[in-house]
Design a protein around this motif. Structure first.
Motif, PDB file in Angstrom:
ATOM      1  N   ALA A 117       0.825  -1.209   0.000  1.00 13.10           N
ATOM      2  CA  ALA A 117       0.000   0.000   0.000  1.00 13.10           C
ATOM      3  C   ALA A 117       0.859   1.258   0.000  1.00 13.10           C
ATOM      4  N   VAL A 118       1.953   1.245   0.758  1.00 11.59           N
ATOM      5  CA  VAL A 118       2.880   2.386   0.765  1.00 11.59           C
ATOM      6  C   VAL A 118       3.502   2.559  -0.615  1.00 11.59           C
ATOM      7  N   ALA A 119       3.901   1.447  -1.235  1.00 15.01           N
ATOM      8  CA  ALA A 119       4.485   1.514  -2.579  1.00 15.01           C
ATOM      9  C   ALA A 119       3.484   2.091  -3.579  1.00 15.01           C
ATOM     10  N   TRP A 120       2.214   1.743  -3.435  1.00 16.54           N
ATOM     11  CA  TRP A 120       1.176   2.274  -4.331  1.00 16.54           C
ATOM     12  C   TRP A 120       1.047   3.779  -4.161  1.00 16.54           C
ATOM     13  N   ALA A 121       1.052   4.250  -2.925  1.00 17.63           N
ATOM     14  CA  ALA A 121       0.976   5.694  -2.687  1.00 17.63           C
ATOM     15  C   ALA A 121       2.145   6.417  -3.347  1.00 17.63           C
ATOM     16  N   ARG A 122       3.333   5.846  -3.256  1.00 18.54           N
ATOM     17  CA  ARG A 122       4.505   6.443  -3.926  1.00 18.54           C
ATOM     18  C   ARG A 122       4.320   6.416  -5.444  1.00 18.54           C
ATOM     19  N   GLU A 123       3.808   5.303  -5.947  1.00 19.92           N
ATOM     20  CA  GLU A 123       3.595   5.151  -7.388  1.00 19.92           C
ATOM     21  C   GLU A 123       2.612   6.192  -7.908  1.00 19.92           C
ATOM     22  N   LEU A 124       1.662   6.576  -7.070  1.00 19.82           N
ATOM     23  CA  LEU A 124       0.669   7.574  -7.455  1.00 19.82           C
ATOM     24  C   LEU A 124       1.209   9.001  -7.357  1.00 19.82           C
ATOM     25  N   GLY A 125       2.459   9.152  -6.983  1.00 21.40           N
ATOM     26  CA  GLY A 125       3.105  10.456  -7.038  1.00 21.40           C
ATOM     27  C   GLY A 125       3.272  11.167  -5.708  1.00 21.40           C
ATOM     28  N   HIS A 126       2.974  10.503  -4.604  1.00 22.45           N
ATOM     29  CA  HIS A 126       3.080  11.160  -3.302  1.00 22.45           C
ATOM     30  C   HIS A 126       4.512  11.047  -2.777  1.00 22.45           C
ATOM     31  N   THR A 127       5.126  12.189  -2.552  1.00 20.31           N
ATOM     32  CA  THR A 127       6.514  12.209  -2.086  1.00 20.31           C
ATOM     33  C   THR A 127       6.622  12.032  -0.581  1.00 20.31           C
ATOM     34  N   ARG A 128       5.522  12.247   0.141  1.00 18.34           N
ATOM     35  CA  ARG A 128       5.496  12.014   1.586  1.00 18.34           C
ATOM     36  C   ARG A 128       4.378  11.027   1.897  1.00 18.34           C
ATOM     37  N   VAL A 129       4.701  10.012   2.685  1.00 23.16           N
ATOM     38  CA  VAL A 129       3.728   8.989   3.053  1.00 23.16           C
ATOM     39  C   VAL A 129       3.795   8.764   4.559  1.00 23.16           C
ATOM     40  N   ALA A 130       2.643   8.805   5.213  1.00 24.40           N
ATOM     41  CA  ALA A 130       2.542   8.528   6.642  1.00 24.40           C
ATOM     42  C   ALA A 130       1.628   7.335   6.856  1.00 24.40           C
ATOM     43  N   THR A 131       2.023   6.431   7.724  1.00 28.76           N
ATOM     44  CA  THR A 131       1.199   5.276   8.050  1.00 28.76           C
ATOM     45  C   THR A 131       0.470   5.541   9.365  1.00 28.76           C
ATOM     46  N   VAL A 132      -0.812   5.154   9.394  1.00 28.40           N
ATOM     47  CA  VAL A 132      -1.657   5.330  10.579  1.00 28.40           C
ATOM     48  C   VAL A 132      -2.327   3.990  10.848  1.00 28.40           C
ATOM     49  N   GLY A 133      -1.989   3.346  11.967  1.00 33.56           N
ATOM     50  CA  GLY A 133      -2.503   2.017  12.253  1.00 33.56           C
ATOM     51  C   GLY A 133      -3.277   1.958  13.549  1.00 33.56           C
ATOM     52  N   PHE A 134      -4.261   1.060  13.602  1.00 31.04           N
ATOM     53  CA  PHE A 134      -5.136   0.908  14.754  1.00 31.04           C
ATOM     54  C   PHE A 134      -5.086  -0.530  15.263  1.00 31.04           C
ATOM     55  N   SER A 135      -4.833  -0.709  16.567  1.00 29.81           N
ATOM     56  CA  SER A 135      -4.819  -2.012  17.217  1.00 29.81           C
ATOM     57  C   SER A 135      -3.820  -2.933  16.503  1.00 29.81           C
ATOM     58  N   MET A 136      -4.256  -4.050  15.893  1.00 31.34           N
ATOM     59  CA  MET A 136      -3.315  -4.874  15.138  1.00 31.34           C
ATOM     60  C   MET A 136      -2.577  -4.031  14.108  1.00 31.34           C
ATOM     61  N   GLY A 137      -3.303  -3.168  13.403  1.00 27.77           N
ATOM     62  CA  GLY A 137      -2.663  -2.279  12.435  1.00 27.77           C
ATOM     63  C   GLY A 137      -1.661  -1.349  13.087  1.00 27.77           C
ATOM     64  N   GLY A 138      -1.903  -0.974  14.354  1.00 27.06           N
ATOM     65  CA  GLY A 138      -0.944  -0.148  15.080  1.00 27.06           C
ATOM     66  C   GLY A 138       0.366  -0.863  15.303  1.00 27.06           C
TER      67      GLY A 138
END
Length: 278
Positions: A117-138
């Motif tokens: 998912a992070v790689a996709w965000a970069r592929e779409l042209g975003h130069t800054r990416v932040a991850t936000v996770g909840f519980s297991m995702g945290g």
């Protein structure tokens, strides 16, 4: 199933919506490094005509949901809508959840899902990416930042600090769901979550160990003082391991994960990321 590179996407389009000054979401399936298809949605965020306005075009949030969630659950969509007021948002269903392929490993190989998912965000042209996770995702965003790097800020909400925790009744129910055949049947048919029957081997890097390896990436740890799953020693352990580069927010009256995250808290998280990510 096609085994494409991490972040590889099927053809799709983003459609402009002139009436709302927003572009319609893009939905596709990503392919992880180990060949699992991951149901994913990209929300471009608001169209900004003034370059000095608050929403940031070069920033994308990647949201990692909790156990038994998925990209179409109302609480996940609410989080995405709140963060989309600041910037673009990528949401996805972890393996074994919803329409994604594979089986859940409850936080282990899920780092590969997040990495796609992070790689996709970069592929779409975003130069800054932040991850936000909840519980297991945290816990996954912590381990991803420690093992894979490549993000500009990390927000971990309601995360455990250590594995195999059974100190609360809700966590004892989770362990029954994961470890017992009848529990996995309930997960599959009742919660749309297909859980792998194998134990971890080897045991993954713990969230606390991961938190200590994230620096210098900015890290925000958020936890409710009424969390019924993980008491306050969990966020305090994470913050202590992370050291001076992390911030700890202990939220009065907040329960657990996405359902307990008020819109005001999500707005503050968005503001924090915009100010810290790069």
């Amino acid at each position: 199933m096609n085994n494409g590179p991490a972040g590889h996407v099927a053809p799709s389009t983003v459609r402009p919506n002139c009436e709302t000054s927003r572009r319609a979401p893009m939905r596709t399936f990503l392919h992880t490094a180990d060949g699992v298809s991951i149901n994913s949605v990209y929300e471009p965020g608001p169209v900004v005509y003034d370059s000095s306005a608050s929403p940031s075009r070069d920033l994308a949030f990647v949201v990692a949901h909790g156990f038994t969630g998925d990209v179409d659950r109302p609480h996940v969509r609410r989080v995405a809508a709140a963060l989309a007021r600041h910037a673009a948002v990528v949401t996805f269903s972890f393996r074994g959840h919803g329409a994604s392929g594979g089986r859940s490993t409850v936080g282990d190989r899920e780092v590969l899902d997040l990495d796609a998912a992070v790689a996709w965000a970069r592929e779409l042209g975003h130069t800054r990416v932040a991850t936000v996770g909840f519980s297991m995702g945290g816990s996954v965003v912590l381990r991803h930042a420690a093992l894979h790097r490549g993000v500009d800020a990390v927000v971990s909400v309601s995360s455990p600090a250590r594995w195999y925790y059974r100190g609360t009744a809700p966590m004892r129910r989770v362990h029954w769901l994961v470890t017992r055949p009848e529990g996995r049947l309930v997960g599959r048919w009742g919660l749309r979550t297909r859980i792998h029957h194998r134990d971890w081997n080897p045991v993954p890097l713990s969230p606390t160990e991961a938190a200590g390896r994230i620096a210098p990436t900015p890290l925000l740890i958020v936890h409710g003082d009424r969390d019924g799953y993980f008491p306050l020693d969990h966020p305090r352990m994470l913050a202590k391991a992370a050291g001076d580069h992390a911030e700890l927010w202990l939220e009065p009256g907040m329960g657990h994960a996405e359902n307990a995250a008020a819109d005001e808290l999500l707005a503050r998280i968005g503001d924090w990321v915009v100010s810290r990510a790069g």
